[in-house]
Design a protein around this motif. Structure first.
Motif, PDB file in Angstrom:
ATOM      1  N   SER A 146       0.965  -1.075   0.174  1.00 56.87           N
ATOM      2  CA  SER A 146       0.020   0.159   0.027  1.00 56.87           C
ATOM      3  C   SER A 146       1.106   1.369  -0.029  1.00 56.87           C
ATOM      4  N   GLN A 202      -6.641  -2.186  -2.312  1.00 54.99           N
ATOM      5  CA  GLN A 202      -5.398  -1.311  -2.782  1.00 54.99           C
ATOM      6  C   GLN A 202      -5.395  -0.606  -3.946  1.00 54.99           C
ATOM      7  N   VAL A 235      -5.048  -4.598   4.295  1.00 55.60           N
ATOM      8  CA  VAL A 235      -5.485  -4.145   3.131  1.00 55.60           C
ATOM      9  C   VAL A 235      -5.138  -5.102   2.103  1.00 55.60           C
ATOM     10  N   CYS A 291      -5.645   3.094   5.810  1.00 56.84           N
ATOM     11  CA  CYS A 291      -5.502   2.164   4.643  1.00 56.84           C
ATOM     12  C   CYS A 291      -4.669   2.635   3.715  1.00 56.84           C
ATOM     13  N   GLU A 292      -4.844   4.086   3.525  1.00 57.28           N
ATOM     14  CA  GLU A 292      -3.818   4.674   2.470  1.00 57.28           C
ATOM     15  C   GLU A 292      -2.650   4.735   2.687  1.00 57.28           C
ATOM     16  N   ASP A 322      -4.825  -6.766  -2.094  1.00 56.78           N
ATOM     17  CA  ASP A 322      -4.499  -6.123  -3.311  1.00 56.78           C
ATOM     18  C   ASP A 322      -5.786  -5.512  -4.143  1.00 56.78           C
ATOM     19  N   GLY A 343      -1.764   0.635   5.379  1.00 56.91           N
ATOM     20  CA  GLY A 343      -2.274  -0.685   4.756  1.00 56.91           C
ATOM     21  C   GLY A 343      -2.585  -1.802   5.645  1.00 56.91           C
TER      22      GLY A 343
END
Length: 247
Positions: free
Chosen positions: A5, A242, A237, A36-37, A239, A40
């Motif tokens: 990520s 992502q 997270v 998340c950004e 793929d 990850g």
């Protein structure tokens, strides 16, 4: 476990604080999207899953993996069932044994492993309650992510998990003592439990039993350990998500 990520840089000391998301706070959706950004990977607290339920499932799981290997291999199979060392057809070799099941236990594609246990009904009931609870928590997390991204409808991702025909899977891992490891001579220090990998799915939910070992890989190539937490759940997270986050 490698995490792909947009990850933040961390000090060379290897210390990396894992983002913590409080599920009881609706405003956590912003921190969740950022986790998340930028990272990850994150930890979820106040998730509402009963500690008693987790303890029962863990006890029954230990009972299964304590069976003789000759009995466990009776429920070996592909893709679902008992497995040992080799993870998948690509030969991701690690010192681990596992039990893999469809998250929908009524799908008919799961192993008949409960028949091997002293209390098969208890194990199955615990599995059913656990999967229902974890799927709900996962749906809540995915809907918070969608809210944070401002995407409509709210169930864009969660419907893939809540659907009766979901392809979500439940995996129970056991890392038995490895005879190749000798602490006095440092022999076998490179033995790996579960090999380096990324998860192709939308998201993965992990839970530990207070045993360390989980690591994530950062963009600078360094590996940092994730402190175990018996009362929380970790999210990785995948793929597929992502791609959405960085597109």
């Amino acid at each position: 476990m490698a995490v792909l990520s947009k990850q933040v840089a961390v000090p060379k000391s290897g210390f990396s604080p894992i983002p913590v998301i409080d599920m009881s706070d609706p405003e956590s959706k912003h921190a969740l999207v950022k986790a998340c950004e930028d990272f990850g990977f994150f930890k979820v607290i106040n998730h509402g899953i009963s500690a008693e339920l987790v303890s029962v499932l863990e006890h029954e799981t230990v009972e299964f993996f304590s069976l003789p290997k000759s009995e466990k291999t009776l429920v070996a199979g592909y893709p679902f069932g008992y497995g040992n060392s080799k993870i998948g057809r690509n030969g991701d070799v690690g010192w681990v044994e596992y039990l893999l099941m469809n998250a929908n236990l009524d799908s008919g594609s799961g192993p008949l492993f409960p028949s091997l246990l002293k209390s098969p009904g208890t194990f199955r009931n615990a599995l059913e309650e656990y999967t229902i609870s974890v799927r709900k928590m996962t749906c809540d997390v995915l809907e918070m992510i969608i809210d944070g991204l401002g995407i409509k409808p709210r169930n864009t991702l969660s419907k893939l998990v809540s659907d009766q025909n979901t392809d979500s899977i439940l995996r129970l891992n056991h890392y038995p003592p490895c005879p190749l490891i000798n602490k006095k001579t440092n022999c076998g220090k490179n033995v790996i439990g579960f090999g380096e990998h990324t998860d192709p799915q939308i998201i993965s939910v992990l839970r530990s039993n207070n045993t360390s070992g989980l690591q994530i890989n950062l963009t600078d190539g360094s590996w940092v350990s994730v402190p175990p937490d018996h009362s929380s759940f970790f999210f990785n997270v995948g793929d597929s998500l992502q791609v959405r986050l960085i597109s």
